[in-house]
Design a protein around this motif. Structure first.
Motif, PDB file in Angstrom:
ATOM      1  N   GLU A 126       0.824  -1.208   0.000  1.00 13.71           N
ATOM      2  CA  GLU A 126       0.000   0.000   0.000  1.00 13.71           C
ATOM      3  C   GLU A 126       0.856   1.255   0.000  1.00 13.71           C
ATOM      4  N   ARG A 127       1.950   1.255   0.794  1.00  8.80           N
ATOM      5  CA  ARG A 127       2.841   2.417   0.832  1.00  8.80           C
ATOM      6  C   ARG A 127       3.484   2.639  -0.519  1.00  8.80           C
ATOM      7  N   LYS A 128       3.894   1.575  -1.163  1.00  9.36           N
ATOM      8  CA  LYS A 128       4.541   1.695  -2.471  1.00  9.36           C
ATOM      9  C   LYS A 128       3.528   2.117  -3.540  1.00  9.36           C
ATOM     10  N   ILE A 129       2.331   1.599  -3.448  1.00 10.60           N
ATOM     11  CA  ILE A 129       1.310   1.928  -4.440  1.00 10.60           C
ATOM     12  C   ILE A 129       0.913   3.390  -4.345  1.00 10.60           C
ATOM     13  N   THR A 130       0.940   3.953  -3.144  1.00 11.84           N
ATOM     14  CA  THR A 130       0.586   5.363  -3.000  1.00 11.84           C
ATOM     15  C   THR A 130       1.728   6.268  -3.429  1.00 11.84           C
ATOM     16  N   ALA A 131       2.803   5.708  -3.864  1.00 13.32           N
ATOM     17  CA  ALA A 131       3.957   6.453  -4.368  1.00 13.32           C
ATOM     18  C   ALA A 131       4.475   7.456  -3.341  1.00 13.32           C
ATOM     19  N   ALA A 132       4.634   7.006  -2.111  1.00 13.18           N
ATOM     20  CA  ALA A 132       5.173   7.846  -1.048  1.00 13.18           C
ATOM     21  C   ALA A 132       6.636   8.154  -1.333  1.00 13.18           C
ATOM     22  N   PRO A 133       7.092   9.339  -0.925  1.00 17.20           N
ATOM     23  CA  PRO A 133       8.509   9.672  -1.103  1.00 17.20           C
ATOM     24  C   PRO A 133       9.397   8.706  -0.325  1.00 17.20           C
ATOM     25  N   LEU A 134      10.638   8.616  -0.730  1.00 17.06           N
ATOM     26  CA  LEU A 134      11.602   7.788  -0.013  1.00 17.06           C
ATOM     27  C   LEU A 134      11.774   8.280   1.407  1.00 17.06           C
ATOM     28  N   THR A 135      12.078   7.363   2.287  1.00 19.94           N
ATOM     29  CA  THR A 135      12.478   7.757   3.632  1.00 19.94           C
ATOM     30  C   THR A 135      13.973   8.065   3.601  1.00 19.94           C
ATOM     31  N   LYS A 136      14.435   8.714   4.651  1.00 18.81           N
ATOM     32  CA  LYS A 136      15.866   9.025   4.757  1.00 18.81           C
ATOM     33  C   LYS A 136      16.690   7.728   4.733  1.00 18.81           C
ATOM     34  N   GLU A 137      16.164   6.683   5.360  1.00 22.48           N
ATOM     35  CA  GLU A 137      16.867   5.399   5.408  1.00 22.48           C
ATOM     36  C   GLU A 137      16.935   4.762   4.020  1.00 22.48           C
ATOM     37  N   GLU A 138      15.834   4.808   3.271  1.00 18.49           N
ATOM     38  CA  GLU A 138      15.833   4.240   1.912  1.00 18.49           C
ATOM     39  C   GLU A 138      16.801   5.006   1.011  1.00 18.49           C
ATOM     40  N   LEU A 139      16.802   6.319   1.133  1.00 20.63           N
ATOM     41  CA  LEU A 139      17.738   7.133   0.355  1.00 20.63           C
ATOM     42  C   LEU A 139      19.175   6.773   0.696  1.00 20.63           C
ATOM     43  N   GLY A 140      19.456   6.613   1.977  1.00 21.78           N
ATOM     44  CA  GLY A 140      20.805   6.247   2.404  1.00 21.78           C
ATOM     45  C   GLY A 140      21.244   4.909   1.844  1.00 21.78           C
ATOM     46  N   ARG A 141      20.368   3.901   1.939  1.00 22.08           N
ATOM     47  CA  ARG A 141      20.724   2.573   1.404  1.00 22.08           C
ATOM     48  C   ARG A 141      20.986   2.635  -0.098  1.00 22.08           C
ATOM     49  N   ALA A 142      20.138   3.366  -0.816  1.00 25.84           N
ATOM     50  CA  ALA A 142      20.314   3.480  -2.265  1.00 25.84           C
ATOM     51  C   ALA A 142      21.621   4.197  -2.597  1.00 25.84           C
ATOM     52  N   THR A 143      21.943   5.226  -1.840  1.00 21.17           N
ATOM     53  CA  THR A 143      23.174   5.982  -2.092  1.00 21.17           C
ATOM     54  C   THR A 143      24.396   5.117  -1.832  1.00 21.17           C
ATOM     55  N   TRP A 144      24.393   4.406  -0.704  1.00 24.98           N
ATOM     56  CA  TRP A 144      25.544   3.542  -0.411  1.00 24.98           C
ATOM     57  C   TRP A 144      25.681   2.445  -1.462  1.00 24.98           C
ATOM     58  N   THR A 145      24.565   1.902  -1.931  1.00 21.13           N
ATOM     59  CA  THR A 145      24.635   0.879  -2.984  1.00 21.13           C
ATOM     60  C   THR A 145      25.280   1.461  -4.239  1.00 21.13           C
ATOM     61  N   LEU A 146      24.856   2.652  -4.637  1.00 22.78           N
ATOM     62  CA  LEU A 146      25.453   3.295  -5.801  1.00 22.78           C
ATOM     63  C   LEU A 146      26.949   3.523  -5.590  1.00 22.78           C
ATOM     64  N   LEU A 147      27.326   4.098  -4.458  1.00 25.05           N
ATOM     65  CA  LEU A 147      28.741   4.409  -4.218  1.00 25.05           C
ATOM     66  C   LEU A 147      29.597   3.151  -4.171  1.00 25.05           C
ATOM     67  N   HIS A 148      29.120   2.118  -3.502  1.00 27.07           N
ATOM     68  CA  HIS A 148      29.910   0.874  -3.443  1.00 27.07           C
ATOM     69  C   HIS A 148      30.007   0.222  -4.824  1.00 27.07           C
ATOM     70  N   THR A 149      28.986   0.355  -5.636  1.00 28.94           N
ATOM     71  CA  THR A 149      29.037  -0.192  -6.990  1.00 28.94           C
ATOM     72  C   THR A 149      30.016   0.597  -7.848  1.00 28.94           C
ATOM     73  N   VAL A 150      30.029   1.913  -7.701  1.00 27.27           N
ATOM     74  CA  VAL A 150      31.028   2.739  -8.406  1.00 27.27           C
ATOM     75  C   VAL A 150      32.428   2.308  -7.976  1.00 27.27           C
ATOM     76  N   ALA A 151      32.631   2.118  -6.682  1.00 28.16           N
ATOM     77  CA  ALA A 151      33.948   1.705  -6.180  1.00 28.16           C
ATOM     78  C   ALA A 151      34.343   0.333  -6.717  1.00 28.16           C
ATOM     79  N   ALA A 152      33.384  -0.577  -6.788  1.00 35.73           N
ATOM     80  CA  ALA A 152      33.680  -1.923  -7.297  1.00 35.73           C
ATOM     81  C   ALA A 152      34.088  -1.879  -8.764  1.00 35.73           C
ATOM     82  N   GLN A 153      33.513  -0.956  -9.529  1.00 38.18           N
ATOM     83  CA  GLN A 153      33.818  -0.834 -10.957  1.00 38.18           C
ATOM     84  C   GLN A 153      35.019   0.069 -11.228  1.00 38.18           C
ATOM     85  N   PHE A 154      35.506   0.738 -10.200  1.00 39.91           N
ATOM     86  CA  PHE A 154      36.626   1.655 -10.371  1.00 39.91           C
ATOM     87  C   PHE A 154      37.841   0.870 -10.872  1.00 39.91           C
ATOM     88  N   PRO A 155      38.618   1.440 -11.796  1.00 41.78           N
ATOM     89  CA  PRO A 155      39.751   0.699 -12.372  1.00 41.78           C
ATOM     90  C   PRO A 155      40.857   0.409 -11.354  1.00 41.78           C
TER      91      PRO A 155
END
Length: 191
Positions: free
Chosen positions: A63-92
């Motif tokens: 229901e929360r996802k269907i109502t298209a609620a904004p991200l929580t601070k925690e969800e934003l943090g997890r997504a950001t860390w995932t992006l940064l760690h993936t960039v680091a993993a792909q770094f030459p």
């Protein structure tokens, strides 16, 4: 972080499922689908999944996802860390001067424009005390893990064992190394 290697796989599947549900919910809201029909659709994707909590989130999560609620601070943090760690993993392994500058600038930019002001200010302080280390993929991944742990400590969260960083956030599995960053200083991208 759990010592069970399958926990990382389960979390990755949860993340993919969350992404799928979010996008599916957006499509459904455009089409005018009700929450009940969305739930029915999701259960039809995997017969028997209605009673399997590991495969299907709770109705309140849907229901929360269907109502298209904004991200929580925690969800934003997890997504950001995932992006940064993936960039680091792909770094030459042997980055160019430009790539080293780019990664330092990425961290600086994040500390200025991050959507959570409290988080951005904290990250600025962390960067002052821990300048970006990016002479190689291994160094950058370890530096990022160390910085992530500093943030985790400040939030009262568990510390991740940095010797396992590549097992958790390793290189993307792409055919013919098509995900690798180019080593050229003169890449041009159309605008």
């Amino acid at each position: 972080m759990s010592e069970n290697p399958f926990e990382a796989i389960r979390k990755a599947c949860d993340s993919i499922g969350h992404c799928f549900q979010t996008h599916l919910a957006k499509v459904a809201s455009v089409a005018g689908s009700s929450k009940a029909s969305m739930f029915s659709f999701l259960t039809e994707l995997k017969p028997g999944a209605v009673n399997d909590a590991a495969l299907l989130p709770s109705t309140s999560d849907l229901e929360r996802k269907i109502t298209a609620a904004p991200l929580t601070k925690e969800e934003l943090g997890r997504a950001t860390w995932t992006l940064l760690h993936t960039v680091a993993a792909q770094f030459p392994d042997s980055p160019t001067r430009q790539q080293k500058r780019d990664v330092r600038e990425l961290m600086a930019i994040l500390s200025r424009i991050y959507p959570c002001k409290e988080c951005a200010d904290h990250f600025k302080e962390v960067l002052k005390s821990n300048p970006v280390q990016a002479e190689s993929q291994a160094e950058f991944s370890q530096w990022l893990c160390h910085v992530h742990n500093i943030v985790n400590r400040s939030l009262g969260k568990q510390i991740f064992p940095c010797q396992r960083v590549n097992a958790r956030w390793g290189k993307l599995d792409c055919l013919d190394r098509s995900c690798d960053l180019e080593g050229s200083n003169n890449l041009s991208f159309p605008l």
